[in-house]
Design a protein around this motif. Structure first.
Motif, PDB file in Angstrom:
ATOM      1  N   MET A 167       4.140   1.285 -32.893  1.00 58.92           N
ATOM      2  CA  MET A 167       5.346   1.435 -32.091  1.00 58.92           C
ATOM      3  C   MET A 167       5.034   1.486 -30.599  1.00 58.92           C
ATOM      4  SD  MET A 167       8.067   1.197 -33.720  1.00 58.92           S
ATOM      5  CE  MET A 167       8.682   1.180 -35.402  1.00 58.92           C
ATOM      6  N   LEU A 168       3.838   1.961 -30.260  1.00 57.46           N
ATOM      7  CA  LEU A 168       3.365   1.912 -28.888  1.00 57.46           C
ATOM      8  C   LEU A 168       2.077   1.105 -28.864  1.00 57.46           C
ATOM      9  CD1 LEU A 168       5.368   4.382 -28.613  1.00 57.46           C
ATOM     10  CD2 LEU A 168       3.843   5.209 -26.820  1.00 57.46           C
ATOM     11  N   VAL A 180      -9.476  -4.710 -28.293  1.00 53.52           N
ATOM     12  CA  VAL A 180      -8.483  -5.417 -29.110  1.00 53.52           C
ATOM     13  C   VAL A 180      -7.264  -4.516 -29.224  1.00 53.52           C
ATOM     14  CG1 VAL A 180      -7.962  -6.432 -31.355  1.00 53.52           C
ATOM     15  CG2 VAL A 180     -10.262  -6.678 -30.361  1.00 53.52           C
ATOM     16  N   VAL A 181      -6.097  -5.038 -28.847  1.00 47.51           N
ATOM     17  CA  VAL A 181      -4.886  -4.225 -28.802  1.00 47.51           C
ATOM     18  C   VAL A 181      -3.847  -4.753 -29.786  1.00 47.51           C
ATOM     19  CG1 VAL A 181      -5.269  -3.575 -26.402  1.00 47.51           C
ATOM     20  CG2 VAL A 181      -3.877  -5.583 -26.902  1.00 47.51           C
ATOM     21  N   ARG A 182      -2.997  -3.798 -30.231  1.00 49.02           N
ATOM     22  CA  ARG A 182      -1.946  -4.136 -31.192  1.00 49.02           C
ATOM     23  C   ARG A 182      -0.690  -3.357 -30.814  1.00 49.02           C
ATOM     24  NH1 ARG A 182      -3.678  -2.591 -36.915  1.00 49.02           N
ATOM     25  NH2 ARG A 182      -5.229  -4.209 -36.472  1.00 49.02           N
ATOM     26  N   GLY A 183       0.458  -3.974 -31.026  1.00 50.50           N
ATOM     27  CA  GLY A 183       1.736  -3.335 -30.713  1.00 50.50           C
ATOM     28  C   GLY A 183       2.671  -4.338 -30.086  1.00 50.50           C
ATOM     29  N   ALA A 184       3.589  -3.856 -29.243  1.00 48.29           N
ATOM     30  CA  ALA A 184       4.561  -4.758 -28.630  1.00 48.29           C
ATOM     31  C   ALA A 184       5.055  -4.174 -27.313  1.00 48.29           C
ATOM     32  CB  ALA A 184       5.741  -5.009 -29.571  1.00 48.29           C
ATOM     33  N   LYS A 185       5.513  -5.054 -26.447  1.00 46.88           N
ATOM     34  CA  LYS A 185       6.097  -4.677 -25.172  1.00 46.88           C
ATOM     35  C   LYS A 185       7.336  -5.540 -24.921  1.00 46.88           C
ATOM     36  CE  LYS A 185       3.149  -1.694 -23.215  1.00 46.88           C
ATOM     37  NZ  LYS A 185       3.544  -0.368 -22.705  1.00 46.88           N
TER      38      LYS A 185
END
Length: 490
Positions: A167-168, A180-185
């Motif tokens: 969620m963040l 390495v990043v995961r999620g959404a903006k």
């Protein structure tokens, strides 16, 4: 070097994964929902080369001799700010409307990192070096730079780690090459930009000193693993003659999904430290709020113009009640103008050696511009009258069976014929009363941060000691009360 509009268009034809209305967009430069804003951004690039506008858009760098964009230059003098304000006005006048996320309103967020060098150096000196390199890159390579701020968030009564972790936006692992990043903006203009300053949202860190959610980096918008899921666009869905604003100036907002995207170490600006994330959030808009608020000034001018033409064409401008409403709009407009002008006239050195607008004046100006916008729009609606919501469309004005009647009832005199009235009413409707107008009202309220954060910025930057000292002396209070402020008598 400063790019041309065609070079910009080519730079975003990189096979990015863009979706709108359940369909994959193969080329954002030609798709009807994106093309109007892509063309405007391309025009901004071309203005730097156009003999009629290049002097207001560019400057020559003393150290390199290169011609660079004024809007990308970190401000160090009042003249820099005057030039930036003039360049923004030149753009808005050239394109004939208000566009917000076109670069000058977002690059300032990276400048704020210069003022956080001590904080970043305490974590890792490499981060401050990365900041400097990216500011230089923005200055000399002239990318279309946007901002990534708000996450989907989920249940905000819970800490990020106590719910679905995606969620963040967060780090899922490190590699030799980066994180390495995961999620959404949510990002406005992301689908047709080159890069984004991606930073933490307002989050509940609790007592944690370290958090995988506390990170900031520059994202290359052509990176593998990025997916762009866009809201339905206003452009390309309705006739431009009836919707002259939304068909040209809709800046498409996007949910950008980071599906295990690798961010190179050289693009990481800070990572894991919640103190750095909190500091950056608190200082994020100390420069960019100027360009953002300047858009409200131009919007106020458009509302005044639309309202004044409407009352003039029907002969109502001499009525006292009408003049009072026009004066209210003028006070709103001049209030924004005064805050912007004074914030530069009383500008102050920043910790990193830049010149930042007077923070108290700038943030109170932003509150004025955003908190009163809905009231000003309603006043402008009243002055434009009910015809902005009931006038038939252009097709009816053109059809031979209905044209004579509409010519009859919409023509006032030889100066105001039916077609000019239709154009004015269509413009006012789209500016003030359409789906797009409602969208823009909400956008201006929340685009940089929500209202409580606007007021929080005022609270942190207002000089409270001045009024306290004034009343202490006026009331004859003893110096003992200074202890409650942590201060000693001089």
């Amino acid at each position: 070097m400063i790019r041309t509009g065609d070079q910009y268009r080519e730079s975003i034809r990189d096979g990015r994964d863009v979706w709108m209305n359940g369909e994959k967009v193969t080329d954002v430069t030609t798709h009807p929902a994106f093309k109007p804003l892509v063309d405007i951004r391309a025009r901004i690039y071309d203005m730097a080369h156009d003999p009629a506008t290049r002097d207001s858009m560019t400057y020559q760098d003393e150290s390199t001799g290169e011609v660079n964009a004024i809007q990308q230059k970190p401000p160090r003098t009042r003249e820099d700010w005057d030039a930036k304000r003039a360049a923004t006005d030149a753009v808005l006048s050239d394109v004939g409307g208000v566009v917000t996320r076109v670069g000058d309103e977002t690059i300032g967020e990276v400048w704020s990192l210069i003022d956080g060098q001590d904080v970043l150096n305490a974590i890792n000196p490499t981060y401050a070096e990365n900041v400097k390199r990216h500011i230089d890159h923005a200055l000399y390579a002239d990318p279309f730079h946007v901002s990534a701020n708000t996450d989907p968030k989920g249940d905000r009564s819970k800490r990020p780690q106590d719910q679905d972790p995606d969620m963040l936006l967060h780090v899922v692992r490190e590699t030799d090459s980066g994180i390495v990043v995961r999620g959404a903006k949510y990002e406005t203009a992301a689908a047709y930009s080159n890069q984004a300053f991606t930073k933490p949202t307002i989050a509940n860190w609790g007592d944690s000193e370290l958090s995988d959610y506390a990170l900031g980096f520059i994202a290359d918008m052509g990176s593998p693993g990025l997916k762009y899921i866009c809201r339905t666009g206003f452009a390309g869905t309705k006739p431009p003659a009836d919707y002259p604003v939304s068909s040209r100036f809709d800046e498409v907002d996007t949910l950008v999904v980071f599906d295990d995207v690798e961010i190179p170490w050289e693009n990481v600006l800070f990572y894991r430290d919640t103190k750095a994330a909190t500091f950056i959030r608190a200082t994020l808009h100390r420069y960019s709020a100027f360009a953002f608020t300047q858009r409200n000034l131009r919007l106020a001018d458009l509302m005044i113009g639309a309202a004044l033409w409407n009352v003039k064409q029907t002969g109502l401008e001499k009525q006292q009640a009408v003049q009072e409403k026009l004066a209210t709009l003028a006070c709103y407009r001049e209030g924004i103008n005064a805050h912007l002008t004074a914030s530069i006239a009383m500008a102050e050195p920043s910790p990193g050696g830049l010149l930042m607008p007077n923070q108290s004046l700038l943030y109170t100006g932003r509150v004025l511009a955003c908190s009163q916008l809905h009231e000003m729009m309603h006043i402008a609606r009243e002055l434009c009258g009910g015809q902005i919501c009931i006038t038939p469309d252009k097709a009816s004005f053109d059809h031979p069976d209905t044209k004579p009647w509409l010519d009859k009832f919409y023509s006032i005199n030889e100066h105001w014929v039916a077609e000019d009235r239709r154009k004015l009413l269509a413009y006012a409707r789209d500016l003030l009363n359409s789906d797009y107008a409602g969208h823009r009202l909400t956008f201006q309220l929340f685009a940089q941060s929500p209202p409580f954060a606007h007021l929080g910025a005022v609270y942190r930057n207002f000089d409270w000691e001045g009024p306290l000292d004034l009343v202490k002396d006026a009331a004859g209070l003893s110096d003992n009360v200074l202890g409650t402020l942590g201060r000693k008598a001089k």
